[in-house]
Scaffold this motif. Structure first.
Motif, PDB file in Angstrom:
ATOM      1  N   GLU A 197       0.045  -5.166  -3.191  1.00  0.00           N
ATOM      2  CA  GLU A 197       0.474  -4.030  -2.373  1.00  0.00           C
ATOM      3  C   GLU A 197      -0.480  -3.799  -1.205  1.00  0.00           C
ATOM      4  OE1 GLU A 197       1.165   0.784  -2.823  1.00  0.00           O
ATOM      5  OE2 GLU A 197       1.053  -0.449  -4.618  1.00  0.00           O
ATOM      6  N   SER A 198      -1.765  -3.915  -1.463  1.00  0.00           N
ATOM      7  CA  SER A 198      -2.761  -3.765  -0.403  1.00  0.00           C
ATOM      8  C   SER A 198      -2.604  -4.854   0.654  1.00  0.00           C
ATOM      9  CB  SER A 198      -4.164  -3.811  -1.010  1.00  0.00           C
ATOM     10  OG  SER A 198      -5.141  -3.662  -0.024  1.00  0.00           O
ATOM     11  N   PHE A 199      -2.391  -6.081   0.211  1.00  0.00           N
ATOM     12  CA  PHE A 199      -2.179  -7.187   1.141  1.00  0.00           C
ATOM     13  C   PHE A 199      -0.932  -6.951   1.978  1.00  0.00           C
ATOM     14  CE2 PHE A 199      -0.359 -11.275   2.301  1.00  0.00           C
ATOM     15  CZ  PHE A 199      -1.427 -11.868   2.956  1.00  0.00           C
ATOM     16  N   ALA A 200       0.143  -6.488   1.324  1.00  0.00           N
ATOM     17  CA  ALA A 200       1.402  -6.214   2.024  1.00  0.00           C
ATOM     18  C   ALA A 200       1.195  -5.142   3.089  1.00  0.00           C
ATOM     19  CB  ALA A 200       2.475  -5.789   1.034  1.00  0.00           C
ATOM     20  N   ASN A 201       0.468  -4.083   2.743  1.00  0.00           N
ATOM     21  CA  ASN A 201       0.208  -3.023   3.716  1.00  0.00           C
ATOM     22  C   ASN A 201      -0.562  -3.548   4.918  1.00  0.00           C
ATOM     23  OD1 ASN A 201       1.527  -1.076   2.207  1.00  0.00           O
ATOM     24  ND2 ASN A 201      -0.320  -0.436   1.137  1.00  0.00           N
ATOM     25  N   GLY A 202      -1.560  -4.385   4.679  1.00  0.00           N
ATOM     26  CA  GLY A 202      -2.325  -4.971   5.775  1.00  0.00           C
ATOM     27  C   GLY A 202      -1.474  -5.866   6.651  1.00  0.00           C
ATOM     28  N   ALA A 203      -0.609  -6.650   6.030  1.00  0.00           N
ATOM     29  CA  ALA A 203       0.272  -7.541   6.786  1.00  0.00           C
ATOM     30  C   ALA A 203       1.269  -6.737   7.611  1.00  0.00           C
ATOM     31  CB  ALA A 203       0.999  -8.497   5.844  1.00  0.00           C
ATOM     32  N   LEU A 204       1.782  -5.630   7.044  1.00  0.00           N
ATOM     33  CA  LEU A 204       2.703  -4.762   7.790  1.00  0.00           C
ATOM     34  C   LEU A 204       2.000  -4.115   8.979  1.00  0.00           C
ATOM     35  CD1 LEU A 204       4.665  -3.033   4.894  1.00  0.00           C
ATOM     36  CD2 LEU A 204       5.646  -4.468   6.688  1.00  0.00           C
ATOM     37  N   GLU A 205       0.788  -3.625   8.748  1.00  0.00           N
ATOM     38  CA  GLU A 205       0.017  -2.991   9.823  1.00  0.00           C
ATOM     39  C   GLU A 205      -0.275  -3.974  10.949  1.00  0.00           C
ATOM     40  OE1 GLU A 205      -3.436  -1.218   8.059  1.00  0.00           O
ATOM     41  OE2 GLU A 205      -2.234   0.207   6.891  1.00  0.00           O
ATOM     42  N   ALA A 206      -0.374  -5.246  10.619  1.00  0.00           N
ATOM     43  CA  ALA A 206      -0.631  -6.278  11.624  1.00  0.00           C
ATOM     44  C   ALA A 206       0.649  -6.673  12.364  1.00  0.00           C
ATOM     45  CB  ALA A 206      -1.263  -7.507  10.972  1.00  0.00           C
ATOM     46  N   GLY A 207       1.777  -6.050  11.994  1.00  0.00           N
ATOM     47  CA  GLY A 207       3.024  -6.302  12.702  1.00  0.00           C
ATOM     48  C   GLY A 207       3.884  -7.410  12.135  1.00  0.00           C
ATOM     49  N   ASN A 208       3.621  -7.803  10.902  1.00  0.00           N
ATOM     50  CA  ASN A 208       4.387  -8.880  10.284  1.00  0.00           C
ATOM     51  C   ASN A 208       5.561  -8.335   9.474  1.00  0.00           C
ATOM     52  OD1 ASN A 208       2.644 -11.205  11.012  1.00  0.00           O
ATOM     53  ND2 ASN A 208       1.151 -10.033   9.857  1.00  0.00           N
ATOM     54  N   ASP A 209       6.549  -9.188   9.241  1.00  0.00           N
ATOM     55  CA  ASP A 209       7.665  -8.867   8.346  1.00  0.00           C
ATOM     56  C   ASP A 209       7.239  -9.278   6.942  1.00  0.00           C
ATOM     57  OD1 ASP A 209       9.306  -8.096  10.484  1.00  0.00           O
ATOM     58  OD2 ASP A 209       9.955 -10.156  10.817  1.00  0.00           O
ATOM     59  N   VAL A 210       7.296  -8.327   6.008  1.00  0.00           N
ATOM     60  CA  VAL A 210       6.791  -8.580   4.659  1.00  0.00           C
ATOM     61  C   VAL A 210       7.880  -8.351   3.628  1.00  0.00           C
ATOM     62  CG1 VAL A 210       5.091  -7.896   2.930  1.00  0.00           C
ATOM     63  CG2 VAL A 210       4.468  -7.878   5.344  1.00  0.00           C
ATOM     64  N   GLU A 211       8.005  -9.273   2.692  1.00  0.00           N
ATOM     65  CA  GLU A 211       8.895  -9.116   1.548  1.00  0.00           C
ATOM     66  C   GLU A 211       8.089  -9.408   0.290  1.00  0.00           C
ATOM     67  OE1 GLU A 211      13.024 -10.828  -0.415  1.00  0.00           O
ATOM     68  OE2 GLU A 211      12.415 -11.513   1.570  1.00  0.00           O
ATOM     69  N   THR A 212       8.180  -8.514  -0.684  1.00  0.00           N
ATOM     70  CA  THR A 212       7.489  -8.705  -1.956  1.00  0.00           C
ATOM     71  C   THR A 212       8.521  -8.924  -3.052  1.00  0.00           C
ATOM     72  OG1 THR A 212       5.679  -7.261  -1.240  1.00  0.00           O
ATOM     73  CG2 THR A 212       5.854  -7.700  -3.587  1.00  0.00           C
TER      74      THR A 212
END
Length: 72
Positions: free
Chosen positions: A23-38
């Motif tokens: 979840e922490s990794f996903a949040n960081g990836a989202l904040e960096a402007g990436n599309d994230v799917e878990t």
């Protein structure tokens, strides 16, 4: 340019350290402007490969389990 990020969690326990890390990794990836799917494998049934190579010919596994839904 945004990247597509797929996170696959495999812990069987709810609120595990692995889930929190994902979840922490996903949040960081989202904040960096990436599309994230878990995708969580918790509660999924995934069989072992039979080695029949049918997927090489058909593009789909002959084993009817939750892996088919995940790969879609």
């Amino acid at each position: 340019m945004a990247k597509k990020v797929l996170i696959i969690t495999t812990s069987l326990r709810n609120n595990s350290n692995s889930d929190k890390l994902a979840e922490s990794f996903a949040n960081g990836a989202l904040e960096a402007g990436n599309d994230v799917e878990t995708v969580s494998l918790k509660g999924k049934t995934i069989a072992f490969c039979r080695g029949c190579f049918a997927c090489a010919n058909t593009g789909r596994c002959v084993i009817n389990d939750d892996a088919n839904e995940i790969t879609e």
